[in-house]
Design a protein around this motif. Structure first.
Motif, mmCIF file in Angstrom:
data_model
loop_
_atom_site.group_PDB
_atom_site.id
_atom_site.type_symbol
_atom_site.label_atom_id
_atom_site.label_comp_id
_atom_site.label_asym_id
_atom_site.label_seq_id
_atom_site.Cartn_x
_atom_site.Cartn_y
_atom_site.Cartn_z
ATOM 1 N N ILE A 83 0.838 -1.202 0.000
ATOM 2 C CA ILE A 83 0.000 0.000 0.000
ATOM 3 C C ILE A 83 0.877 1.258 0.000
ATOM 4 O O ILE A 83 0.616 2.211 -0.750
ATOM 5 C CB ILE A 83 -0.961 -0.010 1.204
ATOM 6 N N LEU A 84 1.925 1.273 0.818
ATOM 7 C CA LEU A 84 2.803 2.441 0.865
ATOM 8 C C LEU A 84 3.576 2.635 -0.433
ATOM 9 O O LEU A 84 3.766 3.773 -0.885
ATOM 10 C CB LEU A 84 3.774 2.335 2.035
ATOM 11 N N ILE A 85 4.018 1.558 -1.038
ATOM 12 C CA ILE A 85 4.713 1.682 -2.325
ATOM 13 C C ILE A 85 3.754 2.231 -3.380
ATOM 14 O O ILE A 85 4.110 3.109 -4.171
ATOM 15 C CB ILE A 85 5.323 0.331 -2.745
ATOM 16 N N GLY A 86 2.528 1.729 -3.373
ATOM 17 C CA GLY A 86 1.526 2.249 -4.311
ATOM 18 C C GLY A 86 1.232 3.716 -4.067
ATOM 19 O O GLY A 86 1.095 4.509 -5.017
ATOM 20 N N ALA A 87 1.139 4.110 -2.791
ATOM 21 C CA ALA A 87 0.899 5.514 -2.470
ATOM 22 C C ALA A 87 2.084 6.380 -2.892
ATOM 23 O O ALA A 87 1.899 7.517 -3.338
ATOM 24 C CB ALA A 87 0.646 5.675 -0.972
ATOM 25 N N GLY A 88 3.282 5.837 -2.760
ATOM 26 C CA GLY A 88 4.464 6.604 -3.166
ATOM 27 C C GLY A 88 4.569 6.757 -4.667
ATOM 28 O O GLY A 88 5.003 7.793 -5.174
ATOM 29 N N LEU A 89 4.164 5.722 -5.415
ATOM 30 C CA LEU A 89 4.273 5.785 -6.872
ATOM 31 C C LEU A 89 3.113 6.527 -7.521
ATOM 32 O O LEU A 89 3.304 7.282 -8.474
ATOM 33 C CB LEU A 89 4.355 4.368 -7.451
ATOM 34 N N PHE A 90 1.913 6.302 -7.028
ATOM 35 C CA PHE A 90 0.725 6.827 -7.695
ATOM 36 C C PHE A 90 0.010 7.911 -6.904
ATOM 37 O O PHE A 90 -1.039 8.384 -7.316
ATOM 38 C CB PHE A 90 -0.253 5.686 -7.986
ATOM 39 N N GLY A 91 0.559 8.296 -5.765
ATOM 40 C CA GLY A 91 -0.063 9.309 -4.928
ATOM 41 C C GLY A 91 0.150 10.705 -5.484
ATOM 42 O O GLY A 91 0.681 10.893 -6.588
ATOM 43 N N PRO A 92 -0.249 11.693 -4.704
ATOM 44 C CA PRO A 92 -0.051 13.087 -5.149
ATOM 45 C C PRO A 92 1.431 13.417 -5.291
ATOM 46 O O PRO A 92 2.303 12.751 -4.724
ATOM 47 C CB PRO A 92 -0.703 13.903 -4.039
ATOM 48 N N GLU A 93 1.692 14.437 -6.050
ATOM 49 C CA GLU A 93 3.077 14.855 -6.291
ATOM 50 C C GLU A 93 3.767 15.180 -4.975
ATOM 51 O O GLU A 93 3.177 15.768 -4.073
ATOM 52 C CB GLU A 93 3.106 16.082 -7.206
ATOM 53 N N ARG A 94 5.014 14.801 -4.888
ATOM 54 C CA ARG A 94 5.784 15.091 -3.688
ATOM 55 C C ARG A 94 6.234 16.552 -3.704
ATOM 56 O O ARG A 94 6.596 17.084 -4.756
ATOM 57 C CB ARG A 94 6.978 14.154 -3.597
ATOM 58 N N THR A 95 6.215 17.131 -2.557
ATOM 59 C CA THR A 95 6.710 18.506 -2.427
ATOM 60 C C THR A 95 7.978 18.479 -1.605
ATOM 61 O O THR A 95 8.257 17.530 -0.876
ATOM 62 C CB THR A 95 5.668 19.403 -1.725
ATOM 63 N N ALA A 96 8.739 19.514 -1.710
ATOM 64 C CA ALA A 96 9.970 19.614 -0.944
ATOM 65 C C ALA A 96 9.602 19.937 0.510
ATOM 66 O O ALA A 96 9.271 21.066 0.838
ATOM 67 C CB ALA A 96 10.876 20.682 -1.524
ATOM 68 N N ASP A 97 9.628 18.926 1.343
ATOM 69 C CA ASP A 97 9.288 19.088 2.748
ATOM 70 C C ASP A 97 10.584 19.182 3.547
ATOM 71 O O ASP A 97 11.592 18.555 3.208
ATOM 72 C CB ASP A 97 8.458 17.884 3.209
ATOM 73 N N VAL B 113 11.184 17.925 6.354
ATOM 74 C CA VAL B 113 11.477 16.682 7.062
ATOM 75 C C VAL B 113 12.046 15.628 6.110
ATOM 76 O O VAL B 113 13.048 14.975 6.397
ATOM 77 C CB VAL B 113 10.209 16.152 7.770
ATOM 78 N N THR B 114 11.405 15.437 4.964
ATOM 79 C CA THR B 114 11.833 14.378 4.038
ATOM 80 C C THR B 114 12.812 14.874 2.989
ATOM 81 O O THR B 114 13.409 14.064 2.282
ATOM 82 C CB THR B 114 10.614 13.764 3.323
ATOM 83 N N GLU B 115 12.958 16.161 2.849
ATOM 84 C CA GLU B 115 13.884 16.765 1.885
ATOM 85 C C GLU B 115 13.648 16.271 0.470
ATOM 86 O O GLU B 115 14.577 16.049 -0.295
ATOM 87 C CB GLU B 115 15.330 16.527 2.316
ATOM 88 N N GLY B 116 12.388 16.032 0.116
ATOM 89 C CA GLY B 116 12.043 15.628 -1.238
ATOM 90 C C GLY B 116 12.235 14.151 -1.535
ATOM 91 O O GLY B 116 12.049 13.708 -2.662
ATOM 92 N N ARG B 117 12.629 13.351 -0.549
ATOM 93 C CA ARG B 117 12.816 11.916 -0.776
ATOM 94 C C ARG B 117 11.463 11.201 -0.748
ATOM 95 O O ARG B 117 10.564 11.584 -0.001
ATOM 96 C CB ARG B 117 13.720 11.310 0.292
ATOM 97 N N PRO B 118 11.332 10.150 -1.527
ATOM 98 C CA PRO B 118 10.070 9.389 -1.527
ATOM 99 C C PRO B 118 9.976 8.491 -0.288
ATOM 100 O O PRO B 118 10.319 7.316 -0.322
ATOM 101 C CB PRO B 118 10.136 8.584 -2.818
ATOM 102 N N ILE B 119 9.516 9.055 0.807
ATOM 103 C CA ILE B 119 9.515 8.336 2.078
ATOM 104 C C ILE B 119 8.565 7.137 2.057
ATOM 105 O O ILE B 119 8.849 6.103 2.660
ATOM 106 C CB ILE B 119 9.207 9.308 3.250
ATOM 107 N N ASN B 120 7.422 7.257 1.354
ATOM 108 C CA ASN B 120 6.479 6.142 1.293
ATOM 109 C C ASN B 120 7.094 4.927 0.607
ATOM 110 O O ASN B 120 6.884 3.787 1.034
ATOM 111 C CB ASN B 120 5.197 6.548 0.569
ATOM 112 N N ILE B 121 7.842 5.163 -0.445
ATOM 113 C CA ILE B 121 8.472 4.043 -1.158
ATOM 114 C C ILE B 121 9.543 3.400 -0.290
ATOM 115 O O ILE B 121 9.639 2.160 -0.210
ATOM 116 C CB ILE B 121 9.054 4.527 -2.502
ATOM 117 N N GLY B 122 10.327 4.207 0.391
ATOM 118 C CA GLY B 122 11.388 3.668 1.256
ATOM 119 C C GLY B 122 10.830 2.835 2.400
ATOM 120 O O GLY B 122 11.315 1.727 2.679
ATOM 121 N N VAL B 123 9.811 3.353 3.066
ATOM 122 C CA VAL B 123 9.205 2.609 4.176
ATOM 123 C C VAL B 123 8.478 1.377 3.648
ATOM 124 O O VAL B 123 8.506 0.310 4.281
ATOM 125 C CB VAL B 123 8.261 3.524 4.990
ATOM 126 N N GLY B 124 7.847 1.492 2.493
ATOM 127 C CA GLY B 124 7.165 0.327 1.896
ATOM 128 C C GLY B 124 8.133 -0.796 1.583
ATOM 129 O O GLY B 124 7.851 -1.972 1.847
#
Length: 105
Positions: free
Chosen positions: A50-64, A66-77
């Motif tokens: 679910i997290l990998i899917g949210a990271g790939l197909f979710g809303p566009e990532r913004t420069a946060d 905390v995460t510094e623009g890294r795809p945190i959902n994909i990493g945790v997934g």
């Protein structure tokens, strides 16, 4: 003559069947799908997908900040999928042995 031979064979067959049933009852078996590690592996694997899917197909990532623009959902997934594979591997490598219930004799 045939009936006496059959009568002699029946007690022998019955005693063999009873011995097999006792051996089956006393033999320990594994928990299999009811092992808690299997449930944990399944849930963590599902959450990881679910997290990998949210990271790939979710809303566009913004420069946060905390995460510094890294795809945190994909990493945790991916980490959850690795954890799920480790749990399932552990459950298959060292299965939980369930003792047979005590028989009433």
């Amino acid at each position: 003559m045939r009936s006496t031979e059959m009568n002699e064979q029946q007690p022998a067959q019955q005693s063999e069947q009873k011995a097999e049933q006792k051996a089956e009852q006393k033999a320990p078996h594994t928990a299999g799908a009811f092992d808690i590690r299997t449930f944990i592996a399944g849930l963590m694997g599902l959450f990881g997908l679910i997290l990998i899917g949210a990271g790939l197909f979710g809303p566009e990532r913004t420069a946060d900040s905390v995460t510094e623009g890294r795809p945190i959902n994909i990493g945790v997934g991916i980490a959850l999928l690795v954890f799920a594979a480790a749990m399932q591997g552990w459950a298959m490598w060292r299965p939980t042995v369930v003792d047979a219930p005590a028989s009433e004799e």
